[in-house]
Write a protein that holds these residues in place. Structure first.
Motif, PDB file in Angstrom:
ATOM      1  N   ASN A   8     -33.834  66.032 -36.106  1.00 30.91           N
ATOM      2  CA  ASN A   8     -32.760  65.192 -35.588  1.00 30.91           C
ATOM      3  C   ASN A   8     -31.761  64.820 -36.663  1.00 30.91           C
ATOM      4  N   LYS A   9     -31.527  65.702 -37.611  1.00 27.19           N
ATOM      5  CA  LYS A   9     -30.669  65.350 -38.727  1.00 27.19           C
ATOM      6  C   LYS A   9     -29.206  65.225 -38.296  1.00 27.19           C
ATOM      7  N   PRO A  10     -28.499  64.277 -38.916  1.00 29.15           N
ATOM      8  CA  PRO A  10     -27.086  64.096 -38.603  1.00 29.15           C
ATOM      9  C   PRO A  10     -26.260  65.201 -39.240  1.00 29.15           C
ATOM     10  N   PRO A  11     -25.003  65.362 -38.836  1.00 30.95           N
ATOM     11  CA  PRO A  11     -24.164  66.370 -39.480  1.00 30.95           C
ATOM     12  C   PRO A  11     -23.993  66.076 -40.962  1.00 30.95           C
ATOM     13  N   GLU A  12     -23.961  67.138 -41.756  1.00 27.51           N
ATOM     14  CA  GLU A  12     -23.829  66.970 -43.196  1.00 27.51           C
ATOM     15  C   GLU A  12     -22.446  66.450 -43.553  1.00 27.51           C
ATOM     16  N   ARG A  13     -22.402  65.551 -44.522  1.00 32.86           N
ATOM     17  CA  ARG A  13     -21.128  65.010 -44.992  1.00 32.86           C
ATOM     18  C   ARG A  13     -21.286  64.575 -46.434  1.00 32.86           C
ATOM     19  N   ASP A  14     -20.172  64.416 -47.145  1.00 34.77           N
ATOM     20  CA  ASP A  14     -20.269  64.021 -48.547  1.00 34.77           C
ATOM     21  C   ASP A  14     -20.635  62.543 -48.632  1.00 34.77           C
ATOM     22  N   MET A  41     -29.828  58.223 -45.239  1.00 28.08           N
ATOM     23  CA  MET A  41     -29.284  58.746 -43.996  1.00 28.08           C
ATOM     24  C   MET A  41     -28.552  60.067 -44.167  1.00 28.08           C
ATOM     25  N   ARG A  42     -28.190  60.418 -45.370  1.00 31.93           N
ATOM     26  CA  ARG A  42     -27.519  61.715 -45.510  1.00 31.93           C
ATOM     27  C   ARG A  42     -28.567  62.780 -45.791  1.00 31.93           C
ATOM     28  N   ASN A  43     -28.236  63.995 -45.474  1.00 33.10           N
ATOM     29  CA  ASN A  43     -29.210  65.072 -45.621  1.00 33.10           C
ATOM     30  C   ASN A  43     -28.687  66.103 -46.612  1.00 33.10           C
ATOM     31  N   GLY A  44     -29.582  66.985 -47.022  1.00 29.41           N
ATOM     32  CA  GLY A  44     -29.174  68.069 -47.894  1.00 29.41           C
ATOM     33  C   GLY A  44     -29.580  67.861 -49.327  1.00 29.41           C
ATOM     34  N   GLU A  45     -28.826  67.099 -50.070  1.00 30.45           N
ATOM     35  CA  GLU A  45     -28.979  66.968 -51.510  1.00 30.45           C
ATOM     36  C   GLU A  45     -30.324  66.376 -51.937  1.00 30.45           C
ATOM     37  N   HIS A  46     -30.727  65.273 -51.324  1.00 28.85           N
ATOM     38  CA  HIS A  46     -31.963  64.589 -51.702  1.00 28.85           C
ATOM     39  C   HIS A  46     -33.011  64.839 -50.631  1.00 28.85           C
ATOM     40  N   VAL A  65     -35.901  48.056 -43.192  1.00 28.55           N
ATOM     41  CA  VAL A  65     -35.609  47.730 -41.794  1.00 28.55           C
ATOM     42  C   VAL A  65     -34.265  48.329 -41.385  1.00 28.55           C
ATOM     43  N   GLU A  66     -33.273  48.260 -42.248  1.00 24.82           N
ATOM     44  CA  GLU A  66     -31.960  48.833 -41.948  1.00 24.82           C
ATOM     45  C   GLU A  66     -32.060  50.350 -41.781  1.00 24.82           C
ATOM     46  N   ILE A  67     -32.802  51.008 -42.654  1.00 23.55           N
ATOM     47  CA  ILE A  67     -32.968  52.461 -42.544  1.00 23.55           C
ATOM     48  C   ILE A  67     -33.662  52.819 -41.229  1.00 23.55           C
ATOM     49  N   ILE A  68     -34.702  52.075 -40.876  1.00 20.97           N
ATOM     50  CA  ILE A  68     -35.414  52.335 -39.615  1.00 20.97           C
ATOM     51  C   ILE A  68     -34.473  52.160 -38.432  1.00 20.97           C
ATOM     52  N   LYS A  69     -33.679  51.094 -38.436  1.00 25.70           N
ATOM     53  CA  LYS A  69     -32.728  50.870 -37.338  1.00 25.70           C
ATOM     54  C   LYS A  69     -31.703  51.986 -37.259  1.00 25.70           C
ATOM     55  N   GLN A  70     -31.249  52.481 -38.408  1.00 31.98           N
ATOM     56  CA  GLN A  70     -30.282  53.580 -38.422  1.00 31.98           C
ATOM     57  C   GLN A  70     -30.901  54.844 -37.831  1.00 31.98           C
ATOM     58  N   VAL A  71     -32.129  55.149 -38.231  1.00 31.13           N
ATOM     59  CA  VAL A  71     -32.815  56.347 -37.737  1.00 31.13           C
ATOM     60  C   VAL A  71     -33.030  56.245 -36.228  1.00 31.13           C
ATOM     61  N   VAL A  72     -33.516  55.105 -35.758  1.00 31.61           N
ATOM     62  CA  VAL A  72     -33.794  54.910 -34.335  1.00 31.61           C
ATOM     63  C   VAL A  72     -32.508  54.972 -33.517  1.00 31.61           C
ATOM     64  N   SER A  73     -31.412  54.467 -34.071  1.00 32.98           N
ATOM     65  CA  SER A  73     -30.151  54.458 -33.326  1.00 32.98           C
ATOM     66  C   SER A  73     -29.596  55.867 -33.096  1.00 32.98           C
ATOM     67  N   ARG A  74     -30.093  56.842 -33.833  1.00 25.88           N
ATOM     68  CA  ARG A  74     -29.616  58.214 -33.680  1.00 25.88           C
ATOM     69  C   ARG A  74     -30.300  58.964 -32.558  1.00 25.88           C
ATOM     70  N   GLY A  75     -31.271  58.332 -31.917  1.00 27.46           N
ATOM     71  CA  GLY A  75     -31.836  58.976 -30.743  1.00 27.46           C
ATOM     72  C   GLY A  75     -33.317  59.259 -30.816  1.00 27.46           C
ATOM     73  N   ASN A  76     -33.712  60.338 -30.221  1.00 29.57           N
ATOM     74  CA  ASN A  76     -35.071  60.735 -29.942  1.00 29.57           C
ATOM     75  C   ASN A  76     -35.935  60.854 -31.207  1.00 29.57           C
ATOM     76  N   VAL A  77     -36.469  59.730 -31.680  1.00 28.88           N
ATOM     77  CA  VAL A  77     -37.307  59.725 -32.876  1.00 28.88           C
ATOM     78  C   VAL A  77     -38.520  58.828 -32.662  1.00 28.88           C
ATOM     79  N   ARG A  78     -39.515  59.022 -33.475  1.00 28.98           N
ATOM     80  CA  ARG A  78     -40.683  58.160 -33.509  1.00 28.98           C
ATOM     81  C   ARG A  78     -40.796  57.596 -34.912  1.00 28.98           C
ATOM     82  N   VAL A  79     -41.124  56.317 -35.007  1.00 31.22           N
ATOM     83  CA  VAL A  79     -41.245  55.658 -36.307  1.00 31.22           C
ATOM     84  C   VAL A  79     -42.620  55.021 -36.409  1.00 31.22           C
TER      85      VAL A  79
END
Length: 81
Positions: A8-14, A41-46, A65-79
């Motif tokens: 469920n990774k978000p689109p890559e961005r700088d 929240m960004r993908n690729g580099e790290h 908690v903020e990271i978890i909320k960000q991940v959950v807000s992106r949709g179909n995930v389990r935490v």
């Protein structure tokens, strides 16, 4: 430890754009916490896992908690916490 799913990774961005595009649930995070959220929240580099550490009272729990909320807000995930 936070293990993001690559399914469920978000689109890559700088990093500077990613930081600006994240709408925080907690506006009280300091800049280091905001940077940690943006990096998680960004993908690729790290590559996961992400480790958040520091002395007591520095906002580790608020950041996680903020990271978890960000991940959950992106949709179909389990935490698992």
């Amino acid at each position: 430890l936070i293990f993001p799913s690559w399914d469920n990774k978000p689109p890559e961005r700088d990093s500077s754009r990613a930081r600006r595009s994240i709408r925080l649930f907690n506006d009280n995070l300091n800049q280091e916490q905001r940077d940690a959220v943006a990096m998680a929240m960004r993908n690729g580099e790290h590559v996961a896992p992400y480790v958040i550490f520091g002395p007591p009272g520095t906002g580790k729990t608020s950041t996680i908690v903020e990271i978890i909320k960000q991940v959950v807000s992106r949709g179909n995930v389990r935490v698992l916490v």
